[in-house]
Scaffold this active site. Structure first.
Site, PDB file in Angstrom:
ATOM      1  NE  ARG A 216       5.033  14.152   7.280  1.00 24.91           N
ATOM      2  CZ  ARG A 216       4.654  15.005   6.108  1.00 24.91           C
ATOM      3  NH1 ARG A 216       3.436  14.965   5.504  1.00 24.91           N
ATOM      4  NH2 ARG A 216       5.414  15.831   5.936  1.00 24.91           N
ATOM      5  CD  GLU A 245       5.567   8.419   2.567  1.00 22.94           C
ATOM      6  OE1 GLU A 245       6.370   9.211   2.622  1.00 22.94           O
ATOM      7  OE2 GLU A 245       4.231   9.048   2.910  1.00 22.94           O
ATOM      8  CG  HIS A 265       4.427  12.154   0.769  1.00 23.44           C
ATOM      9  ND1 HIS A 265       4.989  11.717   1.907  1.00 23.44           N
ATOM     10  CD2 HIS A 265       4.016  13.405   0.826  1.00 23.44           C
ATOM     11  CE1 HIS A 265       4.822  12.787   2.778  1.00 23.44           C
ATOM     12  NE2 HIS A 265       4.392  13.837   2.320  1.00 23.44           N
TER      13      HIS A 265
END
Length: 307
Positions: A216, A245, A265
């Site tokens: 993360r 993000e 991601h």
């Protein structure tokens, strides 16, 4: 067998059923919708489709959840294989000088440079959970030394787990950064892991070392990482997760050229993403015997909502 009902929000779900036995959260749905569905439909079990539960934090810390605690599980292990592949890809990307090779091809340049190897090098795994275990197996196949940093450095390996060549506790984490040729961070986002990898850690790394982040983004101090890359304190970094993000266009990470490998991601967004995720759900569902209390069930992938 179970009936599966899907809906984009709590109201739409409540329109289809009065109660549910289990509630599955997928990324993209606000935690507030889970809170509302938990109150309205009284599920006995909450499952997070991904392993990361930071998107559920507002629900897990809500008064509504505190008033009616419910067993929680996550998708731990579903995507570890693809994330481990990403880590090894990133390691090879920098070690084999892939950007230089591509530049040479574009320039039609015959550049017979010395090609480094990973065999005998040290990979440091920050966090030693399922993703790191999968990464360790691949790295060992390449002949690499594997060291790890985990909360309990004295915890013995579980049956089938990789045994690290050295394991350091959190208070010794700088030793891992100092020794490693590659550091792979797979930490989740918790209060204890916020900016776990920061200026002191990057300063401790070798100037030839590579940093990989795939847990993360909150676990990494991006400003400190950018500074380390700009000043050549480390060789490069590969990041699939970020503090914000999507990564803003104003992020200085975009301007670091070949020093970074940036992905959106999606290291775990494989062709079989949903099949793998539902497989972990099914493993948990299979542990819940008909008529048994969810609170008394030994779940396959439980997590502590207080962490």
């Amino acid at each position: 067998s179970a009936e599966l009902v899907s809906a984009p929000d709590a109201a739409a779900l409540a329109a289809q059923c009065e109660r549910v036995d289990a509630l599955v959260w997928v990324p993209g749905v606000a935690a507030s919708e889970v809170t509302a569905a938990h109150a309205a439909l009284q599920p006995q079990w909450i499952h997070s489709f991904p392993a990361g539960v930071d998107g559920l934090r507002a629900f897990l810390t809500s008064p509504e959840f505190a008033a009616r605690p419910t067993p929680t599980t996550n998708g731990r292990g579903a995507f570890s294989s693809s994330l481990a592949e990403y880590a090894v890809m990133a390691i090879l990307h920098f070690t084999k000088r892939v950007p230089r090779c591509l530049a040479n091809a574009n320039a039609k340049k015959w550049d017979k440079f010395v090609m480094p190897v990973v065999a005998g090098k040290t990979v440091g795994l920050v966090g030693f959970g399922h993703i790191a275990q999968a990464t360790a197996r691949l790295c060992q196949a390449f002949g690499m030394r594997v060291i790890a940093c985990r909360r309990d450095a004295t915890k013995p390996p579980a049956p089938g787990d990789v045994k690290a060549d050295a394991t350091y506790g959190v208070d010794e984490k700088l030793r891992l950064f100092e020794e490693s040729d590659y550091v792979v961070c797979s930490l989740p986002s918790t209060a204890a892991t916020h900016h776990f990898c920061g200026a002191a850690e990057f300063d401790a790394m070798k100037p030839t070392a590579v940093f990989v982040s795939l847990g993360r983004g909150a676990a990494v101090d991006e400003a400190a990482l950018v500074e380390a890359l700009r000043t050549n304190a480390i060789l490069g970094a590969a990041l699939d997760v970020f503090e914000q993000e999507p990564l803003p266009e104003t992020s200085p990470l975009w301007g670091l050229g070949d020093k970074v490998l940036l992905t959106a991601h999606n290291a775990d967004l494989t062709e079989d993403y949903f099949a793998l995720g539902w497989q972990v759900f099914a493993e948990n569902y299979g542990t819940w015997a008909p008529g048994a209390s969810a609170a008394d069930t030994t779940w396959a992938t439980p997590f502590d909502p207080a962490r």
